[in-house]
Design a protein around this motif. Structure first.
Motif, short mmCIF file in Angstrom:
data_model
loop_
_atom_site.label_atom_id
_atom_site.label_comp_id
_atom_site.label_asym_id
_atom_site.label_seq_id
_atom_site.Cartn_x
_atom_site.Cartn_y
_atom_site.Cartn_z
N LEU A 1 0.97 -1.08 -0.01
CA LEU A 1 0.14 0.09 -0.08
C LEU A 1 0.74 1.43 -0.11
N LEU A 2 0.59 1.97 -1.16
CA LEU A 2 1.39 3.36 -1.02
C LEU A 2 0.60 4.46 -0.67
N GLN A 3 0.72 4.72 0.90
CA GLN A 3 0.00 5.82 1.56
C GLN A 3 1.04 6.91 2.05
N PHE A 4 0.97 8.15 1.26
CA PHE A 4 1.78 8.95 1.77
C PHE A 4 0.84 10.31 2.04
N SER A 5 1.29 10.70 3.34
CA SER A 5 0.40 11.92 3.73
C SER A 5 1.05 12.71 4.50
N PRO A 6 0.95 14.18 4.70
CA PRO A 6 1.77 14.99 5.43
C PRO A 6 1.79 14.85 6.64
N ASP A 7 0.69 14.12 7.52
CA ASP A 7 0.76 13.90 8.85
C ASP A 7 1.00 12.39 9.01
N PRO A 8 1.50 12.13 10.26
CA PRO A 8 1.66 10.52 10.48
C PRO A 8 0.32 9.74 10.37
N LEU A 9 0.59 8.61 9.69
CA LEU A 9 -0.68 7.76 9.61
C LEU A 9 -1.31 7.20 10.82
N THR A 10 -2.55 7.28 10.70
CA THR A 10 -3.13 6.67 11.72
C THR A 10 -3.56 5.19 11.46
N ALA A 11 -3.99 4.32 12.60
CA ALA A 11 -4.30 2.84 12.16
C ALA A 11 -5.19 2.66 11.19
N GLU A 12 -6.36 3.62 11.06
CA GLU A 12 -7.34 3.46 10.18
C GLU A 12 -6.74 3.55 8.71
N ARG A 13 -5.93 4.42 8.49
CA ARG A 13 -5.37 4.57 7.06
C ARG A 13 -4.68 3.39 6.42
N VAL A 14 -4.30 2.55 7.59
CA VAL A 14 -3.72 0.93 7.20
C VAL A 14 -4.76 0.10 6.81
N LEU A 15 -5.97 0.33 7.05
CA LEU A 15 -7.18 -0.78 6.89
C LEU A 15 -7.02 -1.23 5.39
N PRO A 16 -7.20 -0.21 4.48
CA PRO A 16 -7.13 -0.85 3.20
C PRO A 16 -6.26 -1.83 2.75
#
Length: 249
Positions: free
Chosen positions: A117-132
């Motif tokens: 999963l390529l998930q880049f965000s300015p803020d540190p990721l939360t657990a919810e953003r890993v669910l996909p």
């Protein structure tokens, strides 16, 4: 590393102990010529020894600072790409055409038997953003991101998600020679005047300590009770050398 700064540091490393030793030897009534010769040799030896340390320290700091800034610049650049642009970039850089796809608004890659999963965000990721990622794969999940918060780190550890944050992604792209030619995040890294709480340890103060120390040491040559001048002059010279070597640029 600027050569002028390097040689300036060496000059400080030579003059500070040399002047201190010269004045001390004159205090002991050693004739001027042998006192000056000993002071020059001692100052030169100390400067030579410190030159190796200074060069290694400056090279290491410069390399680490440069790579850290480049990794952060890359991460923010990736944050500014659309999902389609992100897919195109990683397909060309690491995974090859056909191995990167966008599904349900998220960017994935399948490479070496791993779903990424390529998930880049300015803020540190939360657990919810890993669910996909977990919804798409039960085995060998990998997350590429800029950073995670503590809860997301624990979450990934529990589900066996391998995480590659900005420094690791930067290292992979650098190894493949696929770093972007231009960064959209470039304007965020323009040089700005920064204020530091440790301003008193700025290298620009070293010259003031040095000048004051030299003045006191030279004045000790002309007074009948030079002990305090030698003591405080030596302290100021030592402080100038310390600030020059270890202070902030």
């Amino acid at each position: 590393m600027k050569k002028s700064a390097y040689y300036s540091d060496l000059l400080f490393a030579f003059l500070a102990p040399a002047v201190l030793l010269l004045c001390y030897l004159r205090y002991l009534r050693v004739p001027l010529f042998p006192a000056a010769l000993v002071a020059i040799l001692a100052g030169g030896a100390i400067a030579l020894l410190l030159s190796f340390f200074l060069k290694r320290k400056r090279d290491a700091v410069f390399l680490k600072r440069t790579e850290t800034e480049e990794a952060e610049k890359l991460a923010l650049h990736l944050c500014m790409l659309s999902k389609k642009e992100l897919a195109v970039f990683f397909a060309d850089a690491l995974f090859g055409d056909g191995n990167v796809f966008v599904k349900n608004g998220e960017c994935f890659a399948f490479f070496g038997g791993e779903l990424i999963l390529l998930q880049f965000s300015p803020d540190p990721l939360t657990a919810e953003r890993v669910l996909p990622l977990l919804k798409e794969s039960a085995e060998s999940p990998v997350l590429y991101c800029r950073a995670l918060n503590s809860e997301a780190e624990s979450f990934c550890a529990r589900f066996g998600v391998s995480v590659k944050t900005a420094p690791a992604v930067y290292a992979l792209l650098k190894k493949q020679g696929k770093l972007p030619n231009a960064y959209r995040s470039e304007r965020a890294f323009q040089k700005k005047k920064r204020l530091s709480l440790s301003l008193r340890f700025s290298k620009r103060f070293a010259s003031r300590f040095f000048a004051s120390g030299v003045f006191l040491l030279l004045f000790s040559l002309f007074v009948p009770f030079p002990y305090y001048y030698l003591l405080f002059g030596g302290i100021l010279l030592t402080a100038s050398l310390f600030v020059r070597v270890f202070g902030h640029a």
